[in-house]
Design a protein around this motif. Structure first.
Motif, PDB file in Angstrom:
ATOM      1  N   TYR A 100      40.953-131.271  44.810  1.00 30.18           N
ATOM      2  CA  TYR A 100      41.051-129.810  44.691  1.00 30.18           C
ATOM      3  C   TYR A 100      40.284-129.334  43.448  1.00 30.18           C
ATOM      4  O   TYR A 100      39.589-128.314  43.483  1.00 30.18           O
ATOM      5  N   ASN A 101      40.434-130.085  42.356  1.00 30.01           N
ATOM      6  CA  ASN A 101      39.713-129.713  41.136  1.00 30.01           C
ATOM      7  C   ASN A 101      38.197-129.835  41.323  1.00 30.01           C
ATOM      8  O   ASN A 101      37.431-129.021  40.809  1.00 30.01           O
ATOM      9  N   LEU A 102      37.816-130.852  42.066  1.00 33.51           N
ATOM     10  CA  LEU A 102      36.392-131.044  42.346  1.00 33.51           C
ATOM     11  C   LEU A 102      35.847-129.853  43.142  1.00 33.51           C
ATOM     12  O   LEU A 102      34.719-129.402  42.920  1.00 33.51           O
ATOM     13  N   CYS A 103      36.658-129.347  44.054  1.00 36.51           N
ATOM     14  CA  CYS A 103      36.251-128.161  44.823  1.00 36.51           C
ATOM     15  C   CYS A 103      35.986-126.993  43.881  1.00 36.51           C
ATOM     16  O   CYS A 103      34.998-126.260  44.041  1.00 36.51           O
ATOM     17  N   PHE A 104      36.878-126.839  42.905  1.00 36.43           N
ATOM     18  CA  PHE A 104      36.711-125.732  41.960  1.00 36.43           C
ATOM     19  C   PHE A 104      35.416-125.895  41.149  1.00 36.43           C
ATOM     20  O   PHE A 104      34.646-124.946  40.987  1.00 36.43           O
ATOM     21  N   VAL A 105      35.165-127.117  40.671  1.00 36.37           N
ATOM     22  CA  VAL A 105      33.919-127.362  39.927  1.00 36.37           C
ATOM     23  C   VAL A 105      32.720-127.100  40.833  1.00 36.37           C
ATOM     24  O   VAL A 105      31.721-126.502  40.409  1.00 36.37           O
ATOM     25  N   SER A 106      32.836-127.501  42.092  1.00 36.67           N
ATOM     26  CA  SER A 106      31.703-127.329  43.014  1.00 36.67           C
ATOM     27  C   SER A 106      31.413-125.850  43.275  1.00 36.67           C
ATOM     28  O   SER A 106      30.268-125.460  43.489  1.00 36.67           O
ATOM     29  N   ILE A 107      32.448-125.030  43.240  1.00 36.14           N
ATOM     30  CA  ILE A 107      32.242-123.573  43.374  1.00 36.14           C
ATOM     31  C   ILE A 107      31.442-123.067  42.176  1.00 36.14           C
ATOM     32  O   ILE A 107      30.464-122.325  42.316  1.00 36.14           O
ATOM     33  N   LEU A 108      31.870-123.504  40.992  1.00 37.18           N
ATOM     34  CA  LEU A 108      31.217-123.025  39.769  1.00 37.18           C
ATOM     35  C   LEU A 108      29.776-123.527  39.651  1.00 37.18           C
ATOM     36  O   LEU A 108      28.977-122.969  38.904  1.00 37.18           O
TER      37      LEU A 108
END
Lengths: 265, 330
Positions: free
Chosen positions: B81-89
């Protein structure tokens, strides 16, 4: 906007080998092989960044091969790499392509091996082994060698510049010699045999894959012995770079990418 | 998402295909998948007791295998889930992910005991931010194209992820002892108070692995600096990348700085005082290429590495995401 490749995935061969693979059917595979104290990714700096954003690489598969240079000798790593190459010819069947990303089996017409320093020894020996077995993928092979140690390395300088990744310094303090140290001596049995085997194969004819497509020397390299190897072409010179950073592209230094493109096209 | 819809979406927006690729690798297989399969039935049945027990703090009752294995699987899910957030940014995945994924993130991360696990018991700040971001739906400005940097970030993460040597070092740093040997024993080896050569030759002993882990984690932090520098024009992404590793470099940053300082100082002292003896063999073999400045260059190199590491361990990298988080909560 890029989207040519899968995300980087782990490959269960070597040490921390990773790759990313083209969605469109690729005709080329590029495999990067690092040198002593390097790592599958760290050695190549911004290569992945430059590759994924470049449409000229949109139909190329990329693998960053890793091996543990602190453990085992060059001969061991060479055989392991040769076995890996055997599997790369049908990467989907052999579990190198990620099985869950809906990628089709490959049929590469070109396999470019990009190696740095000790990596050049590993790659060359693997190709020699493949020649001796007359495998069916020899004609696909091209070599791009950055600061190759195929004529040995100056171990003293290596201690300062390469081993001086912290691992080398600590080994020097412990007066410990990693197995590959001996292999990197200019007159080592490993290098002597590699030269003899390569010459013999070239004399037999038909083993042109042993001749590098490009050899890159760095002006400030004080690590490897800059001596031509067998029938390799005249080295291409890079000014202002040393042994370690000659293969690391960045925003201002694009030559490593250009060299790769020249072989690719 | 059905196949036809998926294909259409893939071609209309590469970020959807990127997200699918990310999910296939990090969520739809392996630990994260098993973590979801453990948690989801419990959440669906509203069985907080089971989750609460599984994700308890170790001080209330020791956590053994196979519970630890289950917790690692849940950690992998949270990390995805955190990786998804980084990938958005990074502009790699769409800012609003997908409806299904958003629902899943909120369902899992807002569960009471899961939330306590990552926010109180084993603080992993980025997870709180990920949850707040998905719940809030606030628009965030993302760079046009940082896919390459995100790839480098992913690849560097993978390099350290399954490394037993690094795990041994981080465990030592996290106050896990190997018998009666702790982090001070490692420093004693680096200072030359214990026989370093014998330790290196052991290779597979926990302390030898911790030594190699120290070396490899130093290399990782040096490489991580390159990535952080590459992201310097995008403070949110840079901060999120830093916090992705925050479980160690944020939570243990002070201890880590101290250990790296001590470790590099110990090695530098040995070089400074014993250089001639250490490199005598090399000098004898190739005296003609000795330029007399190597000792100084070697020390400069060591201090340069140490400075890079301390730079990465600076908690100021947390600030942009911290501010973003409080703007979401406001």
């Amino acid at each position: 906007m890029p989207g040519y490749h899968t995300i980087p995935v782990d490959i269960q061969h070597g040490e921390k080998t990773q790759g990313f693979f083209a969605y469109d059917q690729p005709d080329t595979l590029v495999i990067f092989v690092h040198g002593f104290n390097g790592s599958s990714i760290g050695t190549w700096n911004n290569f992945p960044e430059s590759i994924v954003n470049d449409s000229e690489f949109s139909n190329v598969d990329f693998i960053f091969y890793g091996y543990d240079t602190f453990r085992a000798a060059a001969a061991f790593h060479s055989v392991a790499f040769k076995e890996f190459l055997d599997k790369c010819i049908q990467p989907r069947m052999n579990g190198i392509l990620p099985q869950n990303q809906s990628l089709e089996e490959r049929n590469y017409s070109k396999i470019i091996l990009v190696a740095h320093s000790l990596g050049a020894l590993i790659v060359r020996q693997a190709v020699v082994l493949a020649c001796k077995q007359n495998v069916n993928w020899l004609n696909q092979i091209s070599l791009l060698l950055f600061a190759p140690a195929h004529k040995g390395a100056r171990v003293q300088k290596l201690a300062k510049e390469v081993l001086t990744g912290l691992g080398g310094i600590i080994a020097a303090i412990g007066k410990y010699k990693y197995p590959v140290y001996e292999d990197l001596e200019p007159d080592s049995l490993f290098i002597s045999n590699l030269i003899v085997d390569t010459r013999n194969l070239l004399n037999q004819g038909g083993y042109q894959c042993n001749i590098a497509k490009k050899v890159i020397w760095a002006e400030l390299d004080r690590v490897v012995a800059q001596v031509p190897f067998c029938s390799d072409p005249q080295p291409e010179l890079v000014y202002g770079k040393g042994h370690i950073n000659v293969c690391k592209p960045d925003n201002n230094y694009r030559k490593p990418i250009e060299f790769l493109k020249e072989i690719l096209l | 998402m059905n196949t036809t819809k998926q294909r259409n979406a893939e071609y209309s927006d590469p970020r959807i295909r990127n997200l699918i690729s990310l999910s296939l690798e990090y969520r739809q297989q392996g630990n994260a998948l098993r973590g979801y399969e453990v948690l989801n039935p419990l959440i669906e049945k509203n069985e907080d007791g089971g989750i609460s027990f599984l994700l308890r703090h170790h001080s209330s009752r020791t956590v053994h295998w196979p519970e630890l294995a289950l917790r690692f699987e849940i950690d992998a899910l949270i990390e995805f889930y955190n990786l998804c957030f980084v990938s958005i940014l990074a502009g790699f995945a769409p800012a609003n992910l997908t409806e299904d994924l958003n629902e899943e993130i909120v369902k899992v991360l807002s569960q009471k005991s899961v939330r306590r696990y990552f926010s109180e018991y084993y603080p992993y700040f980025l997870t709180q931010v990920t949850l707040a971001y998905v719940q809030n739906g606030k628009e965030v400005s993302v760079p046009e194209n940082q896919t390459g940097l995100f790839y480098s970030f992913l690849m560097l993460n993978q390099e350290i992820k399954k490394d037993k040597d690094i795990t041994a070092f981080l465990n030592l740093l996290d106050f896990v002892s190997f018998g009666d040997a702790g982090i001070n024993h490692l420093i004693a080896y680096l200072k030359g108070e214990k026989n370093l050569r014998d330790l290196i030759k052991e290779k597979e002993s926990p302390m030898a692995m911790a030594l190699f882990g120290f070396i490899k984690y130093s290399d990782f932090l040096n490489s991580f600096k390159t990535i952080l520098d590459g992201a310097s024009s995008y403070p949110l992404m840079q901060s999120a990348m830093w916090l992705f590793h925050g479980y160690y470099i944020d939570r243990l940053g002070v201890a880590m700085s101290e250990i790296f300082n001590k470790g590099f100082e110990a090695v530098a002292n040995i070089i400074a005082t014993n250089y001639d003896e250490l490199f005598k063999e090399f000098e004898e073999r190739e005296p003609t290429i000795s330029d007399g400045n190597q000792k100084r260059e070697l020390l400069e190199l060591l201090y340069g590495m140490r400075d890079n590491i301390l730079y990465v361990l600076n908690p100021r990298f947390k600030d942009p995401i911290n501010n973003f988080y409080y703007s979401l909560k406001a």
